[in-house]
Design a protein around this motif. Sequence first.
Motif, PDB file in Angstrom:
ATOM      1  N   PHE A  98       1.119  -1.648   0.026  1.00  0.00           N
ATOM      2  CA  PHE A  98       0.279   0.056   0.310  1.00  0.00           C
ATOM      3  C   PHE A  98       1.187   1.289  -0.138  1.00  0.00           C
ATOM      4  O   PHE A  98       2.021   1.334   0.655  1.00  0.00           O
ATOM      5  N   GLY A  99       0.702   2.174  -1.149  1.00  0.00           N
ATOM      6  CA  GLY A  99       1.517   3.038  -0.846  1.00  0.00           C
ATOM      7  C   GLY A  99       0.777   4.571  -1.873  1.00  0.00           C
ATOM      8  O   GLY A  99      -0.224   4.220  -2.536  1.00  0.00           O
ATOM      9  N   LYS A 100       1.451   5.433  -1.874  1.00  0.00           N
ATOM     10  CA  LYS A 100       1.125   6.474  -2.686  1.00  0.00           C
ATOM     11  C   LYS A 100       2.341   7.682  -3.357  1.00  0.00           C
ATOM     12  O   LYS A 100       3.013   8.089  -2.462  1.00  0.00           O
ATOM     13  N   THR A 101       3.391   7.594  -4.654  1.00  0.00           N
ATOM     14  CA  THR A 101       4.032   8.306  -4.894  1.00  0.00           C
ATOM     15  C   THR A 101       4.212   9.885  -4.125  1.00  0.00           C
ATOM     16  O   THR A 101       5.247  10.357  -4.702  1.00  0.00           O
ATOM     17  N   ASP A 102       2.407  10.815  -4.591  1.00  0.00           N
ATOM     18  CA  ASP A 102       2.704  11.806  -4.100  1.00  0.00           C
ATOM     19  C   ASP A 102       1.143  11.878  -2.904  1.00  0.00           C
ATOM     20  O   ASP A 102       0.264  12.295  -3.937  1.00  0.00           O
ATOM     21  N   LEU A 103       1.762  11.786  -1.828  1.00  0.00           N
ATOM     22  CA  LEU A 103       0.719  12.050  -1.217  1.00  0.00           C
ATOM     23  C   LEU A 103       0.037  13.176  -0.814  1.00  0.00           C
ATOM     24  O   LEU A 103      -0.663  14.114  -0.764  1.00  0.00           O
ATOM     25  N   PHE A 104       1.284  14.022  -0.976  1.00  0.00           N
ATOM     26  CA  PHE A 104       1.182  15.293  -1.211  1.00  0.00           C
ATOM     27  C   PHE A 104       2.460  15.878  -1.635  1.00  0.00           C
ATOM     28  O   PHE A 104       3.310  14.783  -1.898  1.00  0.00           O
ATOM     29  N   LYS A 105       2.667  17.381  -1.599  1.00  0.00           N
ATOM     30  CA  LYS A 105       3.229  17.623  -3.067  1.00  0.00           C
ATOM     31  C   LYS A 105       5.010  16.821  -2.668  1.00  0.00           C
ATOM     32  O   LYS A 105       5.980  16.999  -1.573  1.00  0.00           O
ATOM     33  N   ASN A 106       5.738  16.326  -3.046  1.00  0.00           N
ATOM     34  CA  ASN A 106       7.038  15.916  -3.201  1.00  0.00           C
ATOM     35  C   ASN A 106       7.363  14.720  -2.075  1.00  0.00           C
ATOM     36  O   ASN A 106       8.624  14.290  -2.317  1.00  0.00           O
ATOM     37  N   PHE A 107       5.912  14.672  -1.758  1.00  0.00           N
ATOM     38  CA  PHE A 107       5.859  13.755  -1.024  1.00  0.00           C
ATOM     39  C   PHE A 107       5.350  12.265  -0.983  1.00  0.00           C
ATOM     40  O   PHE A 107       3.841  12.020  -1.393  1.00  0.00           O
ATOM     41  N   GLY A 108       5.589  10.704  -1.027  1.00  0.00           N
ATOM     42  CA  GLY A 108       5.334   9.593  -1.107  1.00  0.00           C
ATOM     43  C   GLY A 108       5.861   8.477   0.197  1.00  0.00           C
ATOM     44  O   GLY A 108       5.981   8.692   1.237  1.00  0.00           O
ATOM     45  N   PHE A 109       4.876   7.294  -0.129  1.00  0.00           N
ATOM     46  CA  PHE A 109       4.879   6.768   0.726  1.00  0.00           C
ATOM     47  C   PHE A 109       4.671   5.249   0.448  1.00  0.00           C
ATOM     48  O   PHE A 109       3.877   5.056  -0.757  1.00  0.00           O
ATOM     49  N   ASN A 110       5.115   3.533   1.304  1.00  0.00           N
ATOM     50  CA  ASN A 110       4.754   2.143   0.835  1.00  0.00           C
ATOM     51  C   ASN A 110       5.469   2.043   2.581  1.00  0.00           C
ATOM     52  O   ASN A 110       5.920   2.004   2.589  1.00  0.00           O
ATOM     53  N   ILE A 111       4.119   0.609   1.927  1.00  0.00           N
ATOM     54  CA  ILE A 111       4.531  -0.056   3.338  1.00  0.00           C
ATOM     55  C   ILE A 111       3.721  -1.567   2.439  1.00  0.00           C
ATOM     56  O   ILE A 111       2.992  -1.571   1.472  1.00  0.00           O
ATOM     57  N   ASN A 112       4.931  -2.432   3.382  1.00  0.00           N
ATOM     58  CA  ASN A 112       4.295  -3.741   2.412  1.00  0.00           C
ATOM     59  C   ASN A 112       4.500  -4.378   3.702  1.00  0.00           C
ATOM     60  O   ASN A 112       4.993  -4.446   4.467  1.00  0.00           O
ATOM     61  N   ALA A 113       3.724  -5.436   3.748  1.00  0.00           N
ATOM     62  CA  ALA A 113       3.334  -7.216   4.527  1.00  0.00           C
ATOM     63  C   ALA A 113       3.979  -8.068   4.052  1.00  0.00           C
ATOM     64  O   ALA A 113       3.096  -8.055   2.809  1.00  0.00           O
ATOM     65  N   ARG A 114       4.738  -8.507   4.383  1.00  0.00           N
ATOM     66  CA  ARG A 114       4.916 -10.203   4.003  1.00  0.00           C
ATOM     67  C   ARG A 114       4.370 -11.317   5.248  1.00  0.00           C
ATOM     68  O   ARG A 114       5.030 -11.014   6.144  1.00  0.00           O
ATOM     69  N   TRP A 115       4.222 -12.689   4.107  1.00  0.00           N
ATOM     70  CA  TRP A 115       3.664 -13.054   4.924  1.00  0.00           C
ATOM     71  C   TRP A 115       4.696 -14.704   4.432  1.00  0.00           C
ATOM     72  O   TRP A 115       4.467 -14.793   3.158  1.00  0.00           O
ATOM     73  N   ARG A 133       6.261 -16.616   8.860  1.00  0.00           N
ATOM     74  CA  ARG A 133       7.032 -15.439   9.573  1.00  0.00           C
ATOM     75  C   ARG A 133       6.188 -14.315   8.804  1.00  0.00           C
ATOM     76  O   ARG A 133       5.681 -14.581   7.558  1.00  0.00           O
ATOM     77  N   THR A 134       6.214 -13.013   9.057  1.00  0.00           N
ATOM     78  CA  THR A 134       5.055 -11.868   8.832  1.00  0.00           C
ATOM     79  C   THR A 134       6.228 -10.845   9.211  1.00  0.00           C
ATOM     80  O   THR A 134       6.931 -10.918  10.274  1.00  0.00           O
ATOM     81  N   VAL A 135       6.675 -10.115   7.974  1.00  0.00           N
ATOM     82  CA  VAL A 135       6.825  -8.739   8.428  1.00  0.00           C
ATOM     83  C   VAL A 135       6.812  -7.742   7.742  1.00  0.00           C
ATOM     84  O   VAL A 135       6.062  -8.209   6.277  1.00  0.00           O
ATOM     85  N   LEU A 136       7.445  -6.772   7.752  1.00  0.00           N
ATOM     86  CA  LEU A 136       6.982  -5.713   7.874  1.00  0.00           C
ATOM     87  C   LEU A 136       7.819  -4.547   7.163  1.00  0.00           C
ATOM     88  O   LEU A 136       8.608  -4.241   8.137  1.00  0.00           O
ATOM     89  N   ASP A 137       7.424  -4.105   6.143  1.00  0.00           N
ATOM     90  CA  ASP A 137       8.704  -2.867   6.009  1.00  0.00           C
ATOM     91  C   ASP A 137       7.572  -1.826   5.191  1.00  0.00           C
ATOM     92  O   ASP A 137       6.678  -1.297   5.256  1.00  0.00           O
ATOM     93  N   ALA A 138       8.326  -0.941   5.353  1.00  0.00           N
ATOM     94  CA  ALA A 138       8.209   0.755   5.190  1.00  0.00           C
ATOM     95  C   ALA A 138       9.312   1.847   4.330  1.00  0.00           C
ATOM     96  O   ALA A 138      10.363   1.383   5.088  1.00  0.00           O
ATOM     97  N   GLN A 139       8.534   3.075   3.853  1.00  0.00           N
ATOM     98  CA  GLN A 139       9.465   4.007   3.124  1.00  0.00           C
ATOM     99  C   GLN A 139       8.851   5.080   3.043  1.00  0.00           C
ATOM    100  O   GLN A 139       7.401   5.240   2.758  1.00  0.00           O
ATOM    101  N   VAL A 140       9.247   6.388   3.161  1.00  0.00           N
ATOM    102  CA  VAL A 140       9.261   7.757   2.980  1.00  0.00           C
ATOM    103  C   VAL A 140       9.680   8.199   2.056  1.00  0.00           C
ATOM    104  O   VAL A 140      10.814   7.707   1.957  1.00  0.00           O
ATOM    105  N   ASN A 141       9.387   9.165   0.599  1.00  0.00           N
ATOM    106  CA  ASN A 141      10.211   9.548   0.075  1.00  0.00           C
ATOM    107  C   ASN A 141       9.795  11.237  -0.112  1.00  0.00           C
ATOM    108  O   ASN A 141       8.915  11.018  -0.166  1.00  0.00           O
ATOM    109  N   TYR A 142      10.740  11.756  -0.588  1.00  0.00           N
ATOM    110  CA  TYR A 142      10.996  13.145  -0.972  1.00  0.00           C
ATOM    111  C   TYR A 142      11.824  13.607  -1.499  1.00  0.00           C
ATOM    112  O   TYR A 142      12.666  13.601  -1.696  1.00  0.00           O
ATOM    113  N   SER A 143      10.907  14.118  -2.974  1.00  0.00           N
ATOM    114  CA  SER A 143      11.631  14.152  -4.054  1.00  0.00           C
ATOM    115  C   SER A 143      11.855  16.134  -3.967  1.00  0.00           C
ATOM    116  O   SER A 143      11.134  16.490  -3.371  1.00  0.00           O
ATOM    117  N   VAL A 144      13.320  16.684  -4.774  1.00  0.00           N
ATOM    118  CA  VAL A 144      13.522  17.766  -4.792  1.00  0.00           C
ATOM    119  C   VAL A 144      14.106  18.398  -6.293  1.00  0.00           C
ATOM    120  O   VAL A 144      14.748  17.507  -6.759  1.00  0.00           O
TER     121      VAL A 144
END
Length: 184
Positions: A98-115, A133-144
């Motif tokens: 689940f994620g969005k590359t442009d949640l608001f200006k220049n900012f995005g995120f992504n979340i992964n759950a793996r089982w 196992r269940t593993v949770l990964d996440a990242q935020v990104n900011y573009s300039v």
Amino acid sequence: RVTVDLSVYYNQYEDFIANKNVIVPYNTTGGFKVFQLYTNSAADINSYGATIGLNTKVLNGFSLGLNYTLAQFDFDQASDPDFEAGFNTPEHKVKLQFGKTDLFKNFGFNINARWQDEYRWESTFVDGTIESRTVLDAQVNYSVPSIKSIFKLGGANLTGQEYLSAPGVGAIGSQYYLSWTINN
């Protein structure tokens, strides 16, 4: 609106190369040694599986993805009692994204759950059970845009629950990263 990616496989093996344990006496006092050798198995062996991926946009542009993998390895153990397959993969794996590359200006995120489910690991080194196992990964990104760059901050296995990918190897814990991508 929905992207579907599907792959399916089926394999039949004859004279599959397998490991066998051999016990050899080496003195008159009952001593023995065990060693492994490679030989062809008499068992009829089949492997089959499928992967399906579904991706779509929901809630005004959020990316939602689901992947499922099935992997099977079948043979008649009675036809070759000492056969160790070394298939070493879980029967079921699931990933939710689940994620969005442009949640608001220049900012995005992504979340992964793996089982993945529990499975048997077999090798010349060691045999053992790999726990589910269940593993949770996440990242935020900011573009300039002015410097054609994207900065990312993220982590894998955010719950910190260590897990093994094979018996006899080190446990995998949380991993964190910060990246700067230039000319993006």
